[in-house]
Design a protein around this motif. Structure first.
Motif, mmCIF file in Angstrom:
data_model
loop_
_atom_site.group_PDB
_atom_site.id
_atom_site.type_symbol
_atom_site.label_atom_id
_atom_site.label_comp_id
_atom_site.label_asym_id
_atom_site.label_seq_id
_atom_site.Cartn_x
_atom_site.Cartn_y
_atom_site.Cartn_z
ATOM 1 N N THR A 80 0.834 -1.207 0.000
ATOM 2 C CA THR A 80 0.000 0.000 0.000
ATOM 3 C C THR A 80 0.868 1.256 0.000
ATOM 4 O OG1 THR A 80 -0.047 0.254 2.411
ATOM 5 C CG2 THR A 80 -1.732 -1.170 1.440
ATOM 6 N N THR A 81 0.285 2.357 -0.468
ATOM 7 C CA THR A 81 0.893 3.685 -0.288
ATOM 8 C C THR A 81 -0.044 4.453 0.640
ATOM 9 O OG1 THR A 81 -0.376 4.886 -1.958
ATOM 10 C CG2 THR A 81 1.578 3.672 -2.716
ATOM 11 N N THR A 102 4.550 6.086 -4.791
ATOM 12 C CA THR A 102 3.671 5.266 -5.622
ATOM 13 C C THR A 102 4.487 4.409 -6.599
ATOM 14 O OG1 THR A 102 2.321 7.261 -5.507
ATOM 15 C CG2 THR A 102 1.408 5.417 -6.714
ATOM 16 N N THR A 121 -3.575 2.116 -3.853
ATOM 17 C CA THR A 121 -3.257 3.518 -3.568
ATOM 18 C C THR A 121 -4.576 4.291 -3.575
ATOM 19 O OG1 THR A 121 -1.776 5.356 -4.137
ATOM 20 C CG2 THR A 121 -2.811 4.235 -5.977
ATOM 21 N N TYR A 136 -1.639 0.374 -10.527
ATOM 22 C CA TYR A 136 -2.211 -0.071 -9.255
ATOM 23 C C TYR A 136 -3.377 -1.007 -9.526
ATOM 24 C CZ TYR A 136 -4.939 4.066 -10.516
ATOM 25 O OH TYR A 136 -5.668 4.989 -11.204
#
Ligand code: MSP
Length: 513
Positions: A8-9, A26, A46, A88
């Motif tokens: 995850t970001t 990212t 994200t 993503y």
């Protein structure tokens, strides 16, 4: 169901100006997900962070509603990520019903457990950072992180019983010395825990742009504190309380990437919330350093951020991805400048990699009509590099991107040296056909390996390499199966294409443009 790699970001403040720092986190997540996929399933999340007073204020200033304001800004973030070739799997917005309903469920669940209770909050609040501060932490009466004015707040609030998790947090830190990296951030967090923890106010009543406190807790009104809401995105997006099989395939997350300024939220508040819910803490939270200009974090002052779209246009997004990962050890701050990017670009990418492809394919064209020959001589390169894919993957998934790229570059250097030392033009002149075939084969095979190994970092340019090598499909295939020396089919028709990384001369700086 087997577990998948989950990365995850942070979700980015929607009204912030997207800059290279946001692209950085990212891109790193993207590289991790793509690398993990060479070995199994992965999922990469994200998104944007949309609630809170700051957004409500900005919308009001623009004469619009917060929802409309957010809807208008989301494409800017999505196009930033597209411009940096980020793929993503899901993009979460805390204004989506799938998130809101679950945040309310969390609130209710914790209230029933007694981990959320009604109390009185008095203290300082920074609207810009959406953070509460103890008087003692203020610097000359201002927010210690952003330096802006803070406001005095006194109200009846819902609290999360964070203090009750302090001992468990300390134990968790002691028992898992690698769960928060780098060490500097780990130490800082342990120091905070040793000082002691206050309970956390998790409701706001002075504005209404947020997830409403659930009806069952009615009478109080108000909305859920934006950080409490935002942190939950990491589990609401993957089916918490909705699809257990899916949730447990992904949770606990393999890596949660954050900037070091939000480590306290992610390594103290976040695991406590998870434990209150009966869920596990993430396996690793990695707090990376800041990209700085003149020693200042990009984004801190409005003037120091370069337009990330213009930057990608000038250098190519893949080259910037390479630069961001190669320039500094992951975890440390690093100062950005266009000169440094141009330097890396021209030397590593242009001279080393780009020229290698050009030279190899030109010679193959000249001596073998561009057709990959078969090889009859055992290759020393095959032996030397057989463990390389494994090493690149291990270093990458250990977040040593610089080390991984340095390892991959050993192959780049190794192939260039083969050309310089074995001089194919002499082999051709002297009619040593078998040796020439073997050498040309190995160079092409090495380039095929490089295209695959560097694909997670430079998805577009490596696809160009792949194409020039006459290959179709499979560039993102399983490394263990595809990266065996000799995998390239003799007879493959290659073609000399455009130069991969045409030389860049820096004319005018984009800084401040
Ligand atoms: N919305 C919160 C996060 C909530 S997560 C549940 C937030 N957003 S932010 O937009 O301000 O920043 C998010 C992230 O952007 C940082 O944690 C960091 O990963 C990245 N960066 C922002 N500026 C940066 C630099 N100058 N350098 C490197 N990364 C930077 O905080």
């Amino acid at each position: 169901m087997s577990r998948a790699f989950y990365v995850t970001t942070p979700i980015y403040y929607i009204s912030g100006n997207p800059h290279i720092g946001h692209a950085y986190t990212t891109v790193v997540a993207d590289v991790l997900a793509r690398t993990a996929r060479t070995d199994g399933p992965a999922f990469f999340l994200t998104g944007t962070d949309e609630h809170g007073q700051k957004v409500a204020n900005a919308a009001a200033e623009h004469g619009t509603t917060p929802q409309a304001w957010c809807d208008a800004l989301v494409p800017r973030w999505q196009s930033l990520f597209a411009a940096y070739h980020v793929a993503y799997d899901d993009f979460i917005r805390p204004t989506q019903p799938r998130h809101e309903s679950k945040v309310q469920r969390v609130f209710e669940k914790l209230r029933e457990r007694g981990d959320v209770y009604l109390g009185t909050y008095e203290g300082w609040y920074c609207v810009y950072d959406e953070t509460f501060w103890l008087e003692a932490k203020l610097v000359e009466g201002r927010c210690p992180t952003c330096g802006r004015d803070v406001q005095w707040i006194s109200e009846e609030d819902w609290f999360f019983r964070l203090s009750a998790y302090r001992d468990r947090l300390l134990e968790h830190f002691k028992a898992n010395p690698q769960w928060v990296r780098p060490r500097s951030v780990y130490n800082e967090m342990v120091a905070i825990l040793e000082e002691g923890l206050d309970d956390l106010s998790i409701s706001r009543t002075n504005f209404d742009w947020g997830i409403p406190i659930p009806a069952a807790a009615a009478g109080h009104g108000g909305v859920i504190y934006v950080w409490f809401d935002a942190l939950l995105n990491y589990i609401t997006a993957i089916g918490w309380s909705e699809d257990d099989a899916r949730f447990h395939r992904l949770w606990p997350a393999s890596v949660q990437l954050i900037g070091k300024e939000i480590a306290r939220f992610h390594t103290i508040i976040w695991p406590a919330i998870l434990w209150a819910l009966g869920e596990a803490a993430p396996e690793l939270v990695f707090a990376h350093g800041w990209i700085t200009v003149d020693g200042q974090k990009i984004g801190k002052s409005l003037g120091n951020a370069v337009d990330p779209f213009a930057l990608a246009e000038r250098f190519g997004a893949d080259s910037l991805r390479y630069f961001l990962l190669r320039e500094a050890p992951f975890g440390s701050d690093f100062s950005y400048s266009e000169e440094k990017i141009a330097q890396r670009y021209n030397s590593d990418l242009g001279n080393d990699l780009g020229n290698l492809l050009k030279r190899t394919l030109s010679m193959l064209q000249k001596y073998r009509d561009g057709i990959v020959p078969s090889r009859s001589v055992e290759s020393a390169l095959a032996r030397r590099f057989s463990a390389l894919p494994q090493r690149v993957r291990t270093l990458t998934l250990d977040l040593d991107f610089r080390g991984a790229l340095e390892s991959a570059w050993e192959l780049v250097t190794g192939l260039n040296r083969e050309i310089d030392e074995r001089k194919p033009w002499i082999l051709a002149k002297e009619g040593r056909a078998e040796e020439l075939d073997a050498l040309l084969y190995d160079l092409c095979e090495g380039l095929r390996w490089l295209a695959m190994l560097l694909h997670p970092v430079m998805p577009e340019r490596t696809a160009q390499m792949w194409n020039q090598l006459g290959l179709e499909g499979g560039i993102a295939a399983d490394w263990d199966r595809s990266l065996r020396w000799g995998g390239l089919e003799p007879g493959t028709q290659t073609h000399v294409g455009d130069v991969l990384f045409p030389r860049i001369e820096l004319a005018e700086s984009l800084q401040g443009a």
